[in-house]
Design a protein around this motif. Structure first.
Motif, PDB file in Angstrom:
ATOM      1  N   ARG A 244       0.795  -0.802  -0.483  1.00  0.00           N
ATOM      2  CA  ARG A 244      -0.163   0.331  -0.286  1.00  0.00           C
ATOM      3  C   ARG A 244       0.953   1.551  -0.017  1.00  0.00           C
ATOM      4  O   ARG A 244       0.282   2.321  -0.492  1.00  0.00           O
ATOM      5  CB  ARG A 244      -1.434   0.374   1.452  1.00  0.00           C
ATOM      6  CG  ARG A 244      -1.773   1.334   0.980  1.00  0.00           C
ATOM      7  CD  ARG A 244      -2.560   1.550   2.825  1.00  0.00           C
ATOM      8  NE  ARG A 244      -4.110   0.162   2.560  1.00  0.00           N
ATOM      9  CZ  ARG A 244      -4.256  -0.616   2.307  1.00  0.00           C
ATOM     10  NH1 ARG A 244      -3.488  -1.565   3.699  1.00  0.00           N
ATOM     11  NH2 ARG A 244      -5.307  -1.565   2.914  1.00  0.00           N
ATOM     12  N   MET A 247       2.665   2.098  -3.486  1.00  0.00           N
ATOM     13  CA  MET A 247       1.302   2.378  -4.468  1.00  0.00           C
ATOM     14  C   MET A 247       1.051   3.968  -4.136  1.00  0.00           C
ATOM     15  O   MET A 247       0.680   4.905  -4.975  1.00  0.00           O
ATOM     16  CB  MET A 247       0.232   1.596  -3.978  1.00  0.00           C
ATOM     17  CG  MET A 247       0.015   0.317  -4.870  1.00  0.00           C
ATOM     18  SD  MET A 247      -1.463  -0.794  -5.520  1.00  0.00           S
ATOM     19  CE  MET A 247      -1.964  -0.098  -6.805  1.00  0.00           C
ATOM     20  N   SER A 252       5.269   0.848  -9.353  1.00  0.00           N
ATOM     21  CA  SER A 252       4.505   0.121 -10.093  1.00  0.00           C
ATOM     22  C   SER A 252       4.521  -1.080  -9.453  1.00  0.00           C
ATOM     23  O   SER A 252       5.394  -1.923  -8.745  1.00  0.00           O
ATOM     24  CB  SER A 252       5.502   0.050 -11.357  1.00  0.00           C
ATOM     25  OG  SER A 252       4.689  -0.434 -12.224  1.00  0.00           O
ATOM     26  N   SER A 254       1.911  -5.150  -9.782  1.00  0.00           N
ATOM     27  CA  SER A 254       1.621  -5.476 -10.605  1.00  0.00           C
ATOM     28  C   SER A 254       0.014  -6.593  -9.253  1.00  0.00           C
ATOM     29  O   SER A 254       0.804  -7.425  -8.174  1.00  0.00           O
ATOM     30  CB  SER A 254       1.915  -7.211 -11.288  1.00  0.00           C
ATOM     31  OG  SER A 254       1.195  -8.035 -11.612  1.00  0.00           O
ATOM     32  N   VAL A 255      -1.149  -6.062  -9.511  1.00  0.00           N
ATOM     33  CA  VAL A 255      -1.458  -6.973  -9.041  1.00  0.00           C
ATOM     34  C   VAL A 255      -3.117  -6.799  -9.186  1.00  0.00           C
ATOM     35  O   VAL A 255      -3.594  -6.125  -9.731  1.00  0.00           O
ATOM     36  CB  VAL A 255      -2.011  -6.104  -7.392  1.00  0.00           C
ATOM     37  CG1 VAL A 255      -1.851  -4.523  -7.598  1.00  0.00           C
ATOM     38  CG2 VAL A 255      -3.157  -6.138  -6.580  1.00  0.00           C
ATOM     39  N   ASN A 256      -3.617  -7.654  -9.038  1.00  0.00           N
ATOM     40  CA  ASN A 256      -5.317  -8.150  -9.851  1.00  0.00           C
ATOM     41  C   ASN A 256      -6.181  -6.810  -9.267  1.00  0.00           C
ATOM     42  O   ASN A 256      -6.175  -6.110  -7.995  1.00  0.00           O
ATOM     43  CB  ASN A 256      -5.618  -9.265  -9.453  1.00  0.00           C
ATOM     44  CG  ASN A 256      -6.807  -9.841  -7.803  1.00  0.00           C
ATOM     45  OD1 ASN A 256      -7.065  -9.072  -7.297  1.00  0.00           O
ATOM     46  ND2 ASN A 256      -6.388 -10.832  -7.643  1.00  0.00           N
ATOM     47  N   ARG A 260      -6.472  -4.385  -6.064  1.00  0.00           N
ATOM     48  CA  ARG A 260      -5.699  -3.649  -5.791  1.00  0.00           C
ATOM     49  C   ARG A 260      -7.105  -2.350  -5.789  1.00  0.00           C
ATOM     50  O   ARG A 260      -6.331  -0.901  -4.754  1.00  0.00           O
ATOM     51  CB  ARG A 260      -5.653  -3.541  -7.411  1.00  0.00           C
ATOM     52  CG  ARG A 260      -5.080  -2.013  -7.752  1.00  0.00           C
ATOM     53  CD  ARG A 260      -5.408  -1.867  -9.520  1.00  0.00           C
ATOM     54  NE  ARG A 260      -4.084  -2.045  -9.419  1.00  0.00           N
ATOM     55  CZ  ARG A 260      -2.681  -1.996  -9.922  1.00  0.00           C
ATOM     56  NH1 ARG A 260      -2.478  -0.755  -9.238  1.00  0.00           N
ATOM     57  NH2 ARG A 260      -1.962  -2.264 -10.697  1.00  0.00           N
ATOM     58  N   LEU A 263      -5.655  -1.772  -1.996  1.00  0.00           N
ATOM     59  CA  LEU A 263      -4.948  -1.217  -1.971  1.00  0.00           C
ATOM     60  C   LEU A 263      -4.511   0.345  -2.184  1.00  0.00           C
ATOM     61  O   LEU A 263      -4.162   1.364  -1.077  1.00  0.00           O
ATOM     62  CB  LEU A 263      -3.420  -1.628  -1.917  1.00  0.00           C
ATOM     63  CG  LEU A 263      -3.499  -3.075  -2.287  1.00  0.00           C
ATOM     64  CD1 LEU A 263      -1.834  -3.919  -2.870  1.00  0.00           C
ATOM     65  CD2 LEU A 263      -3.359  -3.618  -0.548  1.00  0.00           C
ATOM     66  N   GLU A 264      -5.814   0.561  -2.627  1.00  0.00           N
ATOM     67  CA  GLU A 264      -5.307   1.955  -3.018  1.00  0.00           C
ATOM     68  C   GLU A 264      -6.481   2.463  -2.372  1.00  0.00           C
ATOM     69  O   GLU A 264      -6.348   4.333  -2.466  1.00  0.00           O
ATOM     70  CB  GLU A 264      -6.135   1.925  -4.416  1.00  0.00           C
ATOM     71  CG  GLU A 264      -5.115   1.269  -5.917  1.00  0.00           C
ATOM     72  CD  GLU A 264      -5.737   1.659  -7.117  1.00  0.00           C
ATOM     73  OE1 GLU A 264      -4.592   1.405  -7.704  1.00  0.00           O
ATOM     74  OE2 GLU A 264      -6.821   1.555  -7.210  1.00  0.00           O
ATOM     75  N   ALA A 291      -0.324 -12.480  -5.591  1.00  0.00           N
ATOM     76  CA  ALA A 291       0.179 -10.954  -5.687  1.00  0.00           C
ATOM     77  C   ALA A 291       2.025 -11.776  -4.609  1.00  0.00           C
ATOM     78  O   ALA A 291       3.154 -10.879  -5.617  1.00  0.00           O
ATOM     79  CB  ALA A 291      -0.989 -10.591  -4.755  1.00  0.00           C
ATOM     80  N   TRP A 295       5.567 -10.857  -6.248  1.00  0.00           N
ATOM     81  CA  TRP A 295       6.194  -9.024  -5.462  1.00  0.00           C
ATOM     82  C   TRP A 295       7.878  -9.429  -5.086  1.00  0.00           C
ATOM     83  O   TRP A 295       8.468  -8.967  -4.928  1.00  0.00           O
ATOM     84  CB  TRP A 295       5.188  -8.653  -3.957  1.00  0.00           C
ATOM     85  CG  TRP A 295       3.812  -7.847  -4.761  1.00  0.00           C
ATOM     86  CD1 TRP A 295       3.927  -7.821  -6.200  1.00  0.00           C
ATOM     87  CD2 TRP A 295       2.726  -8.169  -3.888  1.00  0.00           C
ATOM     88  NE1 TRP A 295       1.999  -7.477  -6.309  1.00  0.00           N
ATOM     89  CE2 TRP A 295       1.584  -7.104  -4.674  1.00  0.00           C
ATOM     90  CE3 TRP A 295       2.065  -7.458  -2.535  1.00  0.00           C
ATOM     91  CZ2 TRP A 295       0.489  -6.988  -4.336  1.00  0.00           C
ATOM     92  CZ3 TRP A 295       1.127  -7.205  -2.614  1.00  0.00           C
ATOM     93  CH2 TRP A 295       0.712  -7.278  -2.434  1.00  0.00           C
TER      94      TRP A 295
END
Length: 409
Positions: A244, A247, A252, A254-256, A260, A263-264, A291, A295
């Motif tokens: 988190r 982001m 950058s 990579s996350v579904n 996402r 996390l956003e 993930a 990661w």
């Protein structure tokens, strides 16, 4: 076309055959919200300590429903009035009581949505399902929230001796191989009764209650709060925290889509709406593990190292003690790791940290377990028991931990 047979049977390794008692229960089990529980581990990362602990919330929900069926049979045989609607309401409430658990169950309870526990999310799922099923879950919701006038119905779902606890102690003991946690759930259920609208245990079942409370204590300190499991879960929490942070800094990652979203966005009770619930319903253990595998190759050395530690089970060293580590001693350990790996203070905090865990096996101040004596009097089990250990079990035990990389010892 012939309608499908909805009165099917599950084969459970603990209880044997578990029947589906009604078409409504079948439809709820068949719903995607409930099927998600097949992909939610019952015991988080405990399989890193106990290799057999790979069972899921799906197993537990069905087992709890089976025990509820037995409890209803026992109470009705003893003359306790339970209508057909109340009976089905109990089955629905216990079946869905854990439907709000997120990936790895308790391990990530507040990592995805701050201040939002699984009970709250379970209630949101039940309300959403109630709309889909045109009000058929209203009675179950009243029982689940403790608002039904028959208090013993609420206590069968949520109390110190409910069907939830009876199943998870027996089930988790079975899958971990920790025999001390095994309880005689059938015996305890046989001893249940209702007096003045409240659930009680008949006096001849007092020793079964004592064993149940002792088993609960053993399971918490030997399994649920096992120090290695605590270290692994804290790493998982730190991984989500670091992801988190990256982001939010514009990095950058990579996350579904479902992961996402959490996390956003800063999700809490005030904004946990229908849309959030739908996104949450798409999250499970697979998303997190996928993930972590991606990661571990991320250029951020903190995130990649943390992920590798969980995937390869290269966990931190953890010390568990009755008193917290002295501030200066902790700072010395913290500084040593920071200098050795040339980390910033913020980066070091992901690898060296401390906290505490606590447990009270019997909460005598919250829905205590009452024993029905042969003369009709009712007494709290801790006061009636001649086992002095029960008095100790009513006290909260707190232990303090400190975690740091093994190669920094």
């Amino acid at each position: 076309m012939a309608s499908p047979n909805k009165l099917k049977i599950f084969n459970d390794p603990i209880y044997g055959f578990i029947p589906i008692p009604s078409p409504l229960i079948f439809d709820l089990i068949d719903h995607p919200y409930f099927q998600r529980l097949r992909r939610i581990s019952q015991m988080g990362l405990s399989y890193l300590v106990y290799p057999g602990a790979h069972h899921t919330r799906f197993h537990h929900a069905l087992g709890s429903m089976y025990l509820m069926q037995r409890a209803v049979q026992v109470l009705q045989f003893k003359g306790v009035a339970i209508t057909d609607r109340e009976r089905e309401g109990l089955f629905v409430a216990i079946l869905l009581h854990d439907i709000g658990h997120g990936p790895f169950s308790h391990a990530m309870e507040h990592s995805l949505a701050k201040g939002v526990d699984h009970e709250y999310i379970s209630l949101q799922f039940m309300k959403a399902l109630n709309e889909q099923f045109k009000g058929k879950l209203s009675l179950a919701i009243a029982i689940f929230t403790g608002k039904h006038p028959k208090k013993f119905l609420n206590q069968l779902v949520s109390s110190q001796l409910d069907m939830d606890r009876l199943d998870y102690l027996k089930r988790d003991s079975f899958y971990t191989g920790v025999a001390e946690g095994n309880t005689n759930a059938e015996r305890l259920i046989t001893m249940l009764n209702v007096v003045d609208g409240h659930l009680v245990v008949e006096e001849k079942g007092i020793y079964s209650v004592e064993k149940f409370l002792l088993a609960r204590r053993f399971m918490y300190w030997q399994v649920y709060l096992h120090k290695t499991g605590v270290a692994a879960e804290q790493l998982l929490i730190n991984i989500l925290k670091r992801a988190r942070e990256l982001m939010q800094e514009g990095g950058s990652l990579s996350v579904n889509g479902a992961l996402r979203f959490f996390l956003e966005n800063q999700v809490n009770r005030s904004n946990f709406d229908a849309k959030t619930l739908q996104v949450f319903s798409e999250l499970d253990d697979i998303d997190i593990l996928s993930a972590l595998k991606q990661w571990r190759h991320h250029p951020d050395r903190v995130l990649s190292r943390l992920c590798g530690m969980v995937i390869d089970r290269n966990l931190q060293h953890i010390k568990l003690r009755k008193e917290p580590m002295a501030r200066d001693k902790f700072q010395k350990k913290f500084d040593a790791v920071r200098k050795k790996y040339q980390l910033s203070t913020n980066e070091t905090s992901y690898f060296v940290f401390r906290g505490k865990v606590s447990n009270r096996a019997y909460d005598k101040d919250r829905q205590n377990i009452n024993i029905l004596k042969k003369n009709g009097n009712i007494r709290d089990v801790a006061k009636l028991s001649d086992n002095l250990v029960l008095t100790a079990l009513a006290e909260t035990v707190t232990k303090y931990y400190v975690c740091y990389p093994k190669d920094s010892i």
